[in-house]
Design a protein around this motif. Structure first.
Motif, PDB file in Angstrom:
ATOM      1  N   ALA A  71       1.094  -1.178   0.199  1.00 53.26           N
ATOM      2  CA  ALA A  71       0.096  -0.029   0.124  1.00 53.26           C
ATOM      3  C   ALA A  71       0.803   1.161   0.081  1.00 53.26           C
ATOM      4  O   ALA A  71       1.732   1.508   0.872  1.00 53.26           O
ATOM      5  N   GLY A  72       0.587   2.219  -0.935  1.00 48.26           N
ATOM      6  CA  GLY A  72       1.378   3.476  -1.027  1.00 48.26           C
ATOM      7  C   GLY A  72       0.614   4.486  -0.387  1.00 48.26           C
ATOM      8  O   GLY A  72      -0.595   4.466  -0.546  1.00 48.26           O
ATOM      9  N   ASN A  73       1.424   5.217   0.349  1.00 48.62           N
ATOM     10  CA  ASN A  73       0.788   6.183   1.254  1.00 48.62           C
ATOM     11  C   ASN A  73       1.497   7.690   1.050  1.00 48.62           C
ATOM     12  O   ASN A  73       2.566   7.346   0.736  1.00 48.62           O
ATOM     13  N   ALA A  74       0.772   8.763   1.568  1.00 44.17           N
ATOM     14  CA  ALA A  74       1.564  10.126   1.376  1.00 44.17           C
ATOM     15  C   ALA A  74       1.110  10.800   2.821  1.00 44.17           C
ATOM     16  O   ALA A  74      -0.099  10.356   3.425  1.00 44.17           O
ATOM     17  N   ASP A  75       1.563  11.845   2.708  1.00 40.50           N
ATOM     18  CA  ASP A  75       1.544  12.835   3.972  1.00 40.50           C
ATOM     19  C   ASP A  75       0.295  13.553   3.449  1.00 40.50           C
ATOM     20  O   ASP A  75      -0.220  13.510   2.510  1.00 40.50           O
ATOM     21  N   GLU A  76      -0.329  14.487   4.476  1.00 40.88           N
ATOM     22  CA  GLU A  76      -1.591  15.225   4.359  1.00 40.88           C
ATOM     23  C   GLU A  76      -1.484  16.415   3.227  1.00 40.88           C
ATOM     24  O   GLU A  76      -2.597  16.701   3.170  1.00 40.88           O
ATOM     25  N   ARG A  77      -0.523  16.688   2.890  1.00 40.26           N
ATOM     26  CA  ARG A  77      -0.199  17.821   2.077  1.00 40.26           C
ATOM     27  C   ARG A  77      -0.575  17.434   0.515  1.00 40.26           C
ATOM     28  O   ARG A  77      -0.473  16.248   0.194  1.00 40.26           O
ATOM     29  N   THR A  79      -3.566  17.599  -2.933  1.00 39.89           N
ATOM     30  CA  THR A  79      -4.993  16.987  -3.272  1.00 39.89           C
ATOM     31  C   THR A  79      -5.127  15.469  -2.909  1.00 39.89           C
ATOM     32  O   THR A  79      -4.162  14.647  -3.133  1.00 39.89           O
ATOM     33  N   VAL A  80      -6.440  15.326  -2.666  1.00 36.88           N
ATOM     34  CA  VAL A  80      -6.556  13.686  -2.648  1.00 36.88           C
ATOM     35  C   VAL A  80      -6.120  13.029  -3.903  1.00 36.88           C
ATOM     36  O   VAL A  80      -5.702  11.850  -3.770  1.00 36.88           O
ATOM     37  N   GLU A  81      -6.428  13.647  -5.070  1.00 33.24           N
ATOM     38  CA  GLU A  81      -5.955  12.860  -6.347  1.00 33.24           C
ATOM     39  C   GLU A  81      -4.359  12.754  -6.442  1.00 33.24           C
ATOM     40  O   GLU A  81      -4.152  11.732  -6.805  1.00 33.24           O
ATOM     41  N   TYR A  82      -3.969  13.942  -6.214  1.00 35.39           N
ATOM     42  CA  TYR A  82      -2.329  13.806  -6.231  1.00 35.39           C
ATOM     43  C   TYR A  82      -1.895  12.739  -5.458  1.00 35.39           C
ATOM     44  O   TYR A  82      -0.933  12.062  -5.944  1.00 35.39           O
ATOM     45  N   ASN A  83      -2.356  12.737  -4.169  1.00 37.99           N
ATOM     46  CA  ASN A  83      -1.822  11.684  -3.156  1.00 37.99           C
ATOM     47  C   ASN A  83      -2.070  10.208  -3.561  1.00 37.99           C
ATOM     48  O   ASN A  83      -1.183   9.410  -3.633  1.00 37.99           O
ATOM     49  N   LEU A  84      -3.112  10.143  -4.104  1.00 43.15           N
ATOM     50  CA  LEU A  84      -3.590   8.844  -4.515  1.00 43.15           C
ATOM     51  C   LEU A  84      -2.505   8.504  -5.649  1.00 43.15           C
ATOM     52  O   LEU A  84      -2.085   7.151  -5.793  1.00 43.15           O
ATOM     53  N   ALA A  85      -2.286   9.141  -6.654  1.00 42.04           N
ATOM     54  CA  ALA A  85      -1.243   8.847  -7.727  1.00 42.04           C
ATOM     55  C   ALA A  85       0.110   8.968  -7.308  1.00 42.04           C
ATOM     56  O   ALA A  85       0.847   7.953  -7.621  1.00 42.04           O
ATOM     57  N   LEU A  86       0.474   9.764  -6.249  1.00 39.72           N
ATOM     58  CA  LEU A  86       2.048   9.506  -5.665  1.00 39.72           C
ATOM     59  C   LEU A  86       1.818   8.278  -4.719  1.00 39.72           C
ATOM     60  O   LEU A  86       3.030   7.529  -4.994  1.00 39.72           O
ATOM     61  N   ARG A 100      12.255  -7.199  -9.488  1.00 39.43           N
ATOM     62  CA  ARG A 100      13.359  -7.483 -10.129  1.00 39.43           C
ATOM     63  C   ARG A 100      14.540  -8.199  -9.552  1.00 39.43           C
ATOM     64  O   ARG A 100      15.330  -8.690 -10.042  1.00 39.43           O
ATOM     65  N   ASP A 101      14.204  -8.735  -8.185  1.00 41.34           N
ATOM     66  CA  ASP A 101      15.069  -9.539  -7.494  1.00 41.34           C
ATOM     67  C   ASP A 101      14.641 -10.935  -7.928  1.00 41.34           C
ATOM     68  O   ASP A 101      15.210 -12.018  -7.187  1.00 41.34           O
ATOM     69  N   GLY A 102      13.593 -11.176  -8.707  1.00 39.45           N
ATOM     70  CA  GLY A 102      13.266 -12.401  -8.866  1.00 39.45           C
ATOM     71  C   GLY A 102      11.772 -13.092  -8.359  1.00 39.45           C
ATOM     72  O   GLY A 102      11.768 -14.476  -8.543  1.00 39.45           O
ATOM     73  N   VAL A 103      11.049 -12.245  -7.605  1.00 35.44           N
ATOM     74  CA  VAL A 103       9.807 -12.800  -7.474  1.00 35.44           C
ATOM     75  C   VAL A 103       8.776 -12.178  -8.352  1.00 35.44           C
ATOM     76  O   VAL A 103       8.840 -11.452  -8.751  1.00 35.44           O
ATOM     77  N   ASP A 104       8.001 -13.489  -8.460  1.00 39.92           N
ATOM     78  CA  ASP A 104       6.833 -13.278  -9.579  1.00 39.92           C
ATOM     79  C   ASP A 104       5.994 -12.121  -9.280  1.00 39.92           C
ATOM     80  O   ASP A 104       5.205 -12.166  -8.150  1.00 39.92           O
ATOM     81  N   ALA A 105       5.550 -11.455 -10.343  1.00 41.59           N
ATOM     82  CA  ALA A 105       4.722  -9.967 -10.119  1.00 41.59           C
ATOM     83  C   ALA A 105       3.478 -10.483  -9.529  1.00 41.59           C
ATOM     84  O   ALA A 105       2.832  -9.744  -8.875  1.00 41.59           O
ATOM     85  N   ASN A 106       2.866 -11.807 -10.070  1.00 35.92           N
ATOM     86  CA  ASN A 106       1.452 -11.990  -9.656  1.00 35.92           C
ATOM     87  C   ASN A 106       1.349 -12.389  -8.371  1.00 35.92           C
ATOM     88  O   ASN A 106       0.203 -12.430  -7.922  1.00 35.92           O
ATOM     89  N   ARG A 107       2.461 -12.455  -7.569  1.00 34.87           N
ATOM     90  CA  ARG A 107       2.409 -12.567  -5.954  1.00 34.87           C
ATOM     91  C   ARG A 107       2.086 -11.404  -5.219  1.00 34.87           C
ATOM     92  O   ARG A 107       2.318 -11.348  -4.036  1.00 34.87           O
ATOM     93  N   ILE A 108       2.279 -10.094  -5.943  1.00 31.77           N
ATOM     94  CA  ILE A 108       2.366  -8.801  -5.393  1.00 31.77           C
ATOM     95  C   ILE A 108       1.310  -8.170  -5.931  1.00 31.77           C
ATOM     96  O   ILE A 108       1.266  -7.921  -7.159  1.00 31.77           O
ATOM     97  N   GLN A 109       0.329  -7.550  -5.096  1.00 32.31           N
ATOM     98  CA  GLN A 109      -0.617  -6.658  -5.561  1.00 32.31           C
ATOM     99  C   GLN A 109      -0.233  -5.251  -4.988  1.00 32.31           C
ATOM    100  O   GLN A 109       0.272  -5.028  -3.893  1.00 32.31           O
ATOM    101  N   THR A 110      -0.714  -4.118  -5.551  1.00 31.70           N
ATOM    102  CA  THR A 110      -0.484  -2.881  -5.181  1.00 31.70           C
ATOM    103  C   THR A 110      -1.701  -1.956  -4.916  1.00 31.70           C
ATOM    104  O   THR A 110      -2.693  -2.348  -5.802  1.00 31.70           O
ATOM    105  N   ILE A 111      -1.829  -1.131  -3.947  1.00 30.89           N
ATOM    106  CA  ILE A 111      -2.931  -0.269  -3.637  1.00 30.89           C
ATOM    107  C   ILE A 111      -2.476   1.053  -3.387  1.00 30.89           C
ATOM    108  O   ILE A 111      -1.399   1.132  -2.762  1.00 30.89           O
ATOM    109  N   SER A 112      -3.099   2.003  -3.684  1.00 34.19           N
ATOM    110  CA  SER A 112      -2.896   3.284  -2.970  1.00 34.19           C
ATOM    111  C   SER A 112      -3.820   4.027  -2.121  1.00 34.19           C
ATOM    112  O   SER A 112      -5.122   3.850  -2.520  1.00 34.19           O
ATOM    113  N   TYR A 113      -3.465   4.306  -0.922  1.00 31.99           N
ATOM    114  CA  TYR A 113      -4.645   4.978   0.026  1.00 31.99           C
ATOM    115  C   TYR A 113      -4.167   6.624  -0.077  1.00 31.99           C
ATOM    116  O   TYR A 113      -4.871   7.197   0.699  1.00 31.99           O
ATOM    117  N   GLY A 114      -3.236   6.921  -0.785  1.00 35.23           N
ATOM    118  CA  GLY A 114      -2.858   8.448  -0.675  1.00 35.23           C
ATOM    119  C   GLY A 114      -2.955   8.868   0.785  1.00 35.23           C
ATOM    120  O   GLY A 114      -1.987   8.429   1.616  1.00 35.23           O
TER     121      GLY A 114
END
Length: 139
Positions: A71-77, A79-86, A100-114
């Motif tokens: 989960a990617g996170n940002a500080d409060e500064r 906009t909501v949209e900008y921080n979701l993208a960050l 890149r170190d050899g783990v199958d990408a299908n084993r890793i999901q990502t999400i942003s909470y901004g």
């Protein structure tokens, strides 16, 4: 011929010196040390973060059934949209190190909470530095 051999020895010595400064990666269970941190408005992986993520990658290689969410996170500064993208850039940057170190990408999901799920509440750099992170959890 002697000059060529000497040049080859210098190249080899340079490579060994470059590798010699790196520390050995130790396995890190994503459940025990799941956070890596980022500078303000950045998604670049620091050396400390890279070391942590490579330890997580080693754990995943040694535990092939493990799947994670980053989960990617940002500080409060910002906009909501900008921080979701960050947050998305941060989560994907962390994922890329592990893949890149050899783990199958299908084993890793990502999400942003901004900025919606701060690790610490409050204002100021002493709080914000903790909220600029990518956090790994086991699925």
């Amino acid at each position: 011929m002697k000059i060529r051999n000497y040049a080859m020895m210098l190249c080899a010595a340079g490579l060994l010196a470059a590798c010699g400064g790196s520390s050995k990666v130790t396995e890190i269970d994503p459940a025990t040390n799941p956070m890596v941190f980022f500078a303000f408005d950045k998604s670049d992986i620091t050396e400390e973060a890279r070391h942590n993520l490579l330890g997580q990658a080693l754990y995943m290689k040694n535990n092939p059934s493990t799947e994670i969410m980053i989960a990617g996170n940002a500080d409060e500064r910002g906009t909501v949209e900008y921080n979701l993208a960050l947050g998305a850039r941060r989560a994907n940057a962390a994922k890329n190190v592990i893949v890149r170190d050899g783990v199958d990408a299908n084993r890793i999901q990502t999400i942003s909470y901004g900025k919606e799920r701060p690790f610490k509440l409050g204002t100021g750099e002493e709080v914000w530095k903790w909220n600029r992170n990518a956090t790994t959890t086991k699925k």
